[in-house]
Design a protein around this motif. Structure first.
Motif, short mmCIF file in Angstrom:
data_model
loop_
_atom_site.label_atom_id
_atom_site.label_comp_id
_atom_site.label_asym_id
_atom_site.label_seq_id
_atom_site.Cartn_x
_atom_site.Cartn_y
_atom_site.Cartn_z
N GLU A 1 124.91 91.88 96.57
CA GLU A 1 124.67 90.64 95.85
C GLU A 1 125.54 90.57 94.60
O GLU A 1 125.58 91.51 93.83
N VAL A 2 126.21 89.44 94.44
CA VAL A 2 127.06 89.23 93.27
C VAL A 2 126.41 88.15 92.40
O VAL A 2 126.27 87.01 92.85
N PRO A 3 126.01 88.47 91.19
CA PRO A 3 125.39 87.47 90.32
C PRO A 3 126.32 86.27 90.09
O PRO A 3 127.55 86.42 90.07
N GLU A 4 125.72 85.11 89.93
CA GLU A 4 126.51 83.91 89.71
C GLU A 4 127.41 84.04 88.49
O GLU A 4 128.54 83.54 88.48
N SER A 5 126.93 84.70 87.45
CA SER A 5 127.74 84.84 86.24
C SER A 5 128.99 85.68 86.50
O SER A 5 130.06 85.42 85.93
N VAL A 6 128.87 86.66 87.38
CA VAL A 6 130.02 87.49 87.72
C VAL A 6 131.01 86.69 88.58
O VAL A 6 132.22 86.74 88.35
N ALA A 7 130.49 85.94 89.54
CA ALA A 7 131.35 85.11 90.38
C ALA A 7 132.09 84.08 89.54
O ALA A 7 133.28 83.82 89.76
N ALA A 8 131.41 83.49 88.56
CA ALA A 8 132.05 82.49 87.70
C ALA A 8 133.13 83.13 86.84
O ALA A 8 134.21 82.55 86.64
N ALA A 9 132.87 84.32 86.31
CA ALA A 9 133.88 85.03 85.52
C ALA A 9 135.10 85.34 86.37
O ALA A 9 136.25 85.20 85.91
N TYR A 10 134.87 85.75 87.59
CA TYR A 10 135.97 86.03 88.53
C TYR A 10 136.81 84.77 88.76
O TYR A 10 138.06 84.83 88.71
N GLU A 11 136.16 83.64 89.00
CA GLU A 11 136.90 82.40 89.24
C GLU A 11 137.73 82.00 88.02
O GLU A 11 138.88 81.54 88.16
N ARG A 12 137.19 82.17 86.83
CA ARG A 12 137.94 81.82 85.62
C ARG A 12 139.16 82.73 85.45
O ARG A 12 140.25 82.27 85.08
N LEU A 13 138.99 84.01 85.74
CA LEU A 13 140.12 84.93 85.63
C LEU A 13 141.21 84.60 86.65
O LEU A 13 142.40 84.69 86.35
N CYS A 14 140.80 84.22 87.84
CA CYS A 14 141.78 83.78 88.84
C CYS A 14 142.54 82.56 88.32
O CYS A 14 143.78 82.48 88.44
N VAL B 1 139.59 85.36 73.88
CA VAL B 1 138.26 85.96 73.77
C VAL B 1 137.46 85.71 75.04
O VAL B 1 136.76 86.60 75.54
N GLN B 2 137.55 84.50 75.60
CA GLN B 2 136.83 84.18 76.83
C GLN B 2 137.30 85.06 77.99
O GLN B 2 136.50 85.55 78.79
N THR B 3 138.61 85.27 78.07
CA THR B 3 139.15 86.11 79.13
C THR B 3 138.63 87.54 79.02
O THR B 3 138.23 88.15 80.01
N TRP B 4 138.62 88.07 77.81
CA TRP B 4 138.08 89.42 77.63
C TRP B 4 136.59 89.47 77.97
O TRP B 4 136.12 90.46 78.54
N SER B 5 135.88 88.42 77.63
CA SER B 5 134.45 88.38 77.96
C SER B 5 134.24 88.38 79.47
O SER B 5 133.35 89.07 79.99
N ASP B 6 135.07 87.61 80.18
CA ASP B 6 134.97 87.58 81.63
C ASP B 6 135.34 88.93 82.24
O ASP B 6 134.70 89.40 83.19
N ALA B 7 136.38 89.54 81.69
CA ALA B 7 136.78 90.86 82.18
C ALA B 7 135.67 91.88 81.96
O ALA B 7 135.40 92.72 82.83
N GLN B 8 135.01 91.81 80.81
CA GLN B 8 133.91 92.72 80.52
C GLN B 8 132.77 92.54 81.52
O GLN B 8 132.14 93.51 81.95
#
Length: 217
Positions: free
Chosen positions: A192-205, A4-11
């Protein structure tokens, strides 16, 4: 199994990539080649709505498309458009580009060679690459107005249409990485990349969705 977390990050990445531009008539459309024939379908739909008089389909092949589209992405897009009723005279094919920068540069050169005046471009891409394509075009062709478009689909709908969740997530992560590192290389404008987007990207990596990453240095 994708969590679920992965899908949330992808979204979160999916939402960030959407530009939400208001569509209006443009000088030309450029359909960016890929594994997804839906780009051609969207371009055809917009052509039939009178959004532009001319289409450039651009793209050679890649490791993702060499088996699916052996004649090249742009040529397969052209064939799809003809099947859907677009006249041959309204389509130009740029068959050499192998990345987004080449898509823009080679399409621009083709239009200039044909002495076609361009003040605005309706840039059609996959839904999760709108922002990446826009940033690239703004950097390489600053004199024209760029309007982004893609299929109006949700992430679950898109994954269902492609039938390969891992491919879509890998591509999402790859598109996001380029937004982060390519401005410093001069390939696209910085956004500009929001911190929440950058964090989601790092988790997906960290989850291993890395097959579409490019070397960071």
């Amino acid at each position: 199994m994708i969590s679920v977390q992965t899908w949330s990050d992808a979204q979160r990445l999916w939402d960030f990539q959407q530009m939400h531009h208001e569509l209006r008539p443009c000088s030309v459309a450029i359909g960016l080649g890929s594994h997804d024939l839906g780009v051609a379908d969207v371009t055809v739909n917009l052509y039939k709505r009178g959004m532009f008089p001319l289409i450039v389909f651009t793209g050679a092949t890649s490791r993702t498309t060499r088996d699916r589209m052996p004649r090249g992405e742009a040529e397969h897009y052209r064939e799809r458009a003809l099947d859907l009723g677009v006249p041959p005279s309204a389509i130009l094919v740029e068959p050499r580009a192998r990345n987004t920068g080449e898509n823009i540069n080679f399409s621009r050169a083709l239009l200039e060679k044909r002495s076609i005046d361009v003040s605005s471009v309706l840039l059609v891409s996959k839904p999760y690459e709108e922002r990446r394509a826009y940033a690239t075009a703004r950097r390489l062709w600053p004199a024209v107005e760029i309007i982004s478009a893609s299929a109006p689909m949700t992430l679950p709908e898109y994954v269902g249409s492609i039938k390969d969740p891992r491919l879509v997530l890998d591509m999402l992560v790859g598109a996001q990485q380029r937004l982060l590192i390519y401005p410093d290389r001069g390939f696209m404008i910085k956004q500009e990349v929001p911190e929440s987007v950058a964090a989601a990207y790092e988790r997906l990596c960290a989850e291993g969705f890395t097959s579409r990453l490019v070397p960071a240095t």
